[in-house]
Design an enzyme around this catalytic site. Sequence first.
Site, PDB file in Angstrom:
ATOM      1  N   PHE A 187       0.843  -1.201   0.000  1.00 21.91           N
ATOM      2  CA  PHE A 187       0.000   0.000   0.000  1.00 21.91           C
ATOM      3  C   PHE A 187       0.874   1.245   0.000  1.00 21.91           C
ATOM      4  O   PHE A 187       2.059   1.224   0.340  1.00 21.91           O
ATOM      5  CB  PHE A 187      -0.968   0.005   1.197  1.00 21.91           C
ATOM      6  CG  PHE A 187      -0.310   0.204   2.535  1.00 21.91           C
ATOM      7  CD1 PHE A 187      -0.197   1.470   3.094  1.00 21.91           C
ATOM      8  CD2 PHE A 187       0.198  -0.875   3.251  1.00 21.91           C
ATOM      9  CE1 PHE A 187       0.409   1.664   4.334  1.00 21.91           C
ATOM     10  CE2 PHE A 187       0.792  -0.700   4.491  1.00 21.91           C
ATOM     11  CZ  PHE A 187       0.905   0.572   5.035  1.00 21.91           C
ATOM     12  N   CYS A 188       0.257   2.362  -0.410  1.00 19.13           N
ATOM     13  CA  CYS A 188       0.912   3.664  -0.436  1.00 19.13           C
ATOM     14  C   CYS A 188      -0.187   4.718  -0.367  1.00 19.13           C
ATOM     15  O   CYS A 188      -1.329   4.402  -0.040  1.00 19.13           O
ATOM     16  CB  CYS A 188       1.775   3.818  -1.685  1.00 19.13           C
ATOM     17  SG  CYS A 188       0.853   3.604  -3.230  1.00 19.13           S
ATOM     18  N   THR A 189       0.117   5.949  -0.687  1.00 18.36           N
ATOM     19  CA  THR A 189      -0.865   7.026  -0.531  1.00 18.36           C
ATOM     20  C   THR A 189      -2.070   6.847  -1.454  1.00 18.36           C
ATOM     21  O   THR A 189      -3.215   6.808  -1.005  1.00 18.36           O
ATOM     22  CB  THR A 189      -0.208   8.388  -0.810  1.00 18.36           C
ATOM     23  OG1 THR A 189       0.948   8.532   0.011  1.00 18.36           O
ATOM     24  CG2 THR A 189      -1.183   9.527  -0.526  1.00 18.36           C
TER      25      THR A 189
END
Length: 257
Positions: A187-189
């Site tokens: 996951f990331c922004t």
Amino acid sequence: MPDSTVNDVLNVSCYLFVPLPDAGALRDLLQARAEAAQLKGTILLAEEGINLFLAGPAPDVRGFIAELKEDARFEALAPKESWSATQPFRKMLVKVKREIIRMDHPTIRPASGRAPAVDAPTLRRWLDQGHDDAGRPVVTLDTRNAFEVDEGTFDNAIDWRIDKFTEFPPALRTHKAELAGKTVVSFCTGGIRCEKAAILMREEGIENVFQLEGGILKYFEETDGAHYHGGCFVFDERRVLSSDLATTPMAEGAIKK
């Protein structure tokens, strides 16, 4: 819906991996369109795709996106929306780059095929039950920079303390054995980094890998934010968003890179 007396600036972010051999010509076209609509933000273009962050009055922002999607290549764009009381960008920039998110790993080409994705409600359910639907333990892998992670992340997320995304490939090779036998959700922004990360992990032989569709911002939008603590760092003057997509103060000592 926003409270028009307070939060009447629409902020959108989205990206799409799609071949853009005409990125240079698109730069001039999109710069002119955005300026005509009096929008501010950043649009990054590369041969591999588009990554954009825009803010302005809702009709203007949505009109720009709608016109952009008239080009069949951008039809799949899925903007994530949030609201602010003030304009979080100072100018409108459209840039052509080598990569829309730099990884320095040329064999990773998401436009040629994505890694499997998991949507936000499904991830929340997996985290509730402690395993995926096949019974495998689930781990979340934060692909962001260390200073972003320090503002907030999923409970017990794996964090390799990278300072820039180009450090992810060597970090993966160092820690790959730790992921064996688990379902890994990167996951990331907003989804762009974890998409490249998931493809690399599969290329490196990790079988059960998913990317979180739409990243943290989509998780905030589609769930109650359970299993996530803190806020989400964003690269504009709002700095950090809480799980209700409202602006929240940065942690003491946090540094924007």
